[in-house]
Design an enzyme around this catalytic site. Structure first.
Site, PDB file in Angstrom:
ATOM      1  N   HIS A 152       0.827  -1.218   0.000  1.00 25.22           N
ATOM      2  CA  HIS A 152       0.000   0.000   0.000  1.00 25.22           C
ATOM      3  C   HIS A 152       0.865   1.273   0.000  1.00 25.22           C
ATOM      4  CE1 HIS A 152      -3.057  -3.018   0.774  1.00 25.22           C
ATOM      5  NE2 HIS A 152      -2.222  -3.481   1.670  1.00 25.22           N
TER       6      HIS A 152
ATOM      7  N   GLU B 139      -2.263   0.308   7.983  1.00 28.06           N
ATOM      8  CA  GLU B 139      -1.358  -0.753   7.525  1.00 28.06           C
ATOM      9  C   GLU B 139      -0.130  -0.187   6.820  1.00 28.06           C
ATOM     10  OE1 GLU B 139      -3.176  -3.447   4.762  1.00 28.06           O
ATOM     11  OE2 GLU B 139      -1.325  -4.570   4.417  1.00 28.06           O
TER      12      GLU B 139
ATOM     13  N   HIS C 190       2.704  -7.057   4.839  1.00 28.14           N
ATOM     14  CA  HIS C 190       1.337  -6.565   5.032  1.00 28.14           C
ATOM     15  C   HIS C 190       0.844  -6.815   6.447  1.00 28.14           C
ATOM     16  CE1 HIS C 190       0.183  -5.874   0.732  1.00 28.14           C
ATOM     17  NE2 HIS C 190       1.301  -6.566   0.585  1.00 28.14           N
TER      18      HIS C 190
ATOM     19  N   GLU D  48       1.509 -11.586   6.354  1.00 29.24           N
ATOM     20  CA  GLU D  48       0.405 -10.819   6.960  1.00 29.24           C
ATOM     21  C   GLU D  48       0.669 -10.830   8.460  1.00 29.24           C
ATOM     22  OE1 GLU D  48      -1.956  -9.088   5.631  1.00 29.24           O
ATOM     23  OE2 GLU D  48      -2.417  -9.897   3.639  1.00 29.24           O
TER      24      GLU D  48
HETATM   25 ZN    ZN Z   1      -2.169  -5.297   2.664  1.00 32.29          ZN
END
Ligand code: ZN
Length: 266
Positions: free
Chosen positions: A10, A24, A79, A145
């Site tokens: 992102h 995030e 992430h 993640e």
């Molecule tokens: Zn992400």
């Protein structure tokens, strides 16, 4: 030289997942910058490129194109997850089209072990997915993640600098093991390079031993380190390693005063 592409997810106009006052894009950028710093300070022959080093926008296509054009040896996308506030924990992904004998799967085993241990997150396991960055990269690729940002207890951890550092260290350790990176030898525990004082370098072991005993007689501690340069073995006499250059220079002067040629290696 190993080329590692770090991709904090992102950024810019895309915050990624949000929750508990966190975005995030900010959490993963902090982690990625720390991974870069740990690898650059601690390992030899490593080059890092990042998809972004600031809060800027970049498409998925741009990210994978850059890594492919650069010829990265490993692509690491970082992430944080979000779901319904209840889901929590750590998981990682490789491309769904790969089997467990693939390079990505083998590398991932190292990554998973190093990251998932000791981070206080529920371990959701090793997974596969058809994500753009995993599918369109031409080198082994990995996506982590690191907790659920919309989960209260995961988010509490994400807010802690020490926890983010642990996550970064886990990624760095995994990358180092997967790519068999060589640790820098002149690095102290803080990751800073040391200033070594070298009081002679010899191809003859006997000469090196003589130099060490000569220094000992003068009250100067030294030891021999063997190194190989262009296939030739050298016996290097080291007398001290300092994190502060001034201290190394003082030691150098002490040795030079005794009529010995010495130099500082950094
Ligand atoms: Zn992400």
């Amino acid at each position: 030289m190993k080329r590692i592409f770090l991709d904090p997810g992102h950024g810019g106009s895309d915050p990624g997942a949000v929750g508990h006052g966190l975005k995030e894009k900010d959490v993963v950028l902090d982690i990625a910058l720390q991974i870069r710093s740990i690898l650059e300070k601690g390992y030899e022959n490593v080059k890092i490129k990042m998809s972004r080093t600031t809060d800027s926008s970049k498409s998925l296509r741009q990210r994978t194109n850059e890594a492919n054009a650069w010829g990265a040896h490993y692509y690491i996308s970082i992430h944080c997850n979000a779901f319904n506030g209840k889901a929590n924990g750590y998981e990682d992904f490789i491309y769904s089209g790969l089997n467990d004998a693939s390079q990505s799967a083998k590398y991932r085993n190292f990554m998973h072990r190093e990251i998932a241990n000791g981070i206080a997150l529920n371990n959701r396991g090793k997974k596969k997915a058809n994500f753009h960055v995993l599918r369109e990269t031409r080198m082994p690729a990995f996506l982590s993640e690191n907790g659920f940002i919309d989960n209260h207890s995961d988010a509490t951890l994400m807010k802690q600098a020490t926890w983010r550092k642990k996550i970064a260290q886990g990624h760095a350790n995994g990358i180092a093991k997967a790519l068999q990176l060589k640790k820098k030898t002149n690095v102290n525990q803080k990751g800073d390079s040391l200033y070594k004082v070298i009081a002679g370098s010899f191809q003859s072991k006997k000469k090196a031993i003589d130099r060490v005993s000569f220094l000992k007689e003068l009250g100067i501690d030294a030891f021999i380190e063997t190194i190989t340069l262009s296939g030739v073995k050298w016996y290097r006499v080291q007398s001290g390693a300092f994190s502060n250059r001034k201290n190394a220079e003082d030691q150098l002067k002490r040795i030079e005063k005794k009529g010995i040629d010495a130099f500082i290696l950094h």
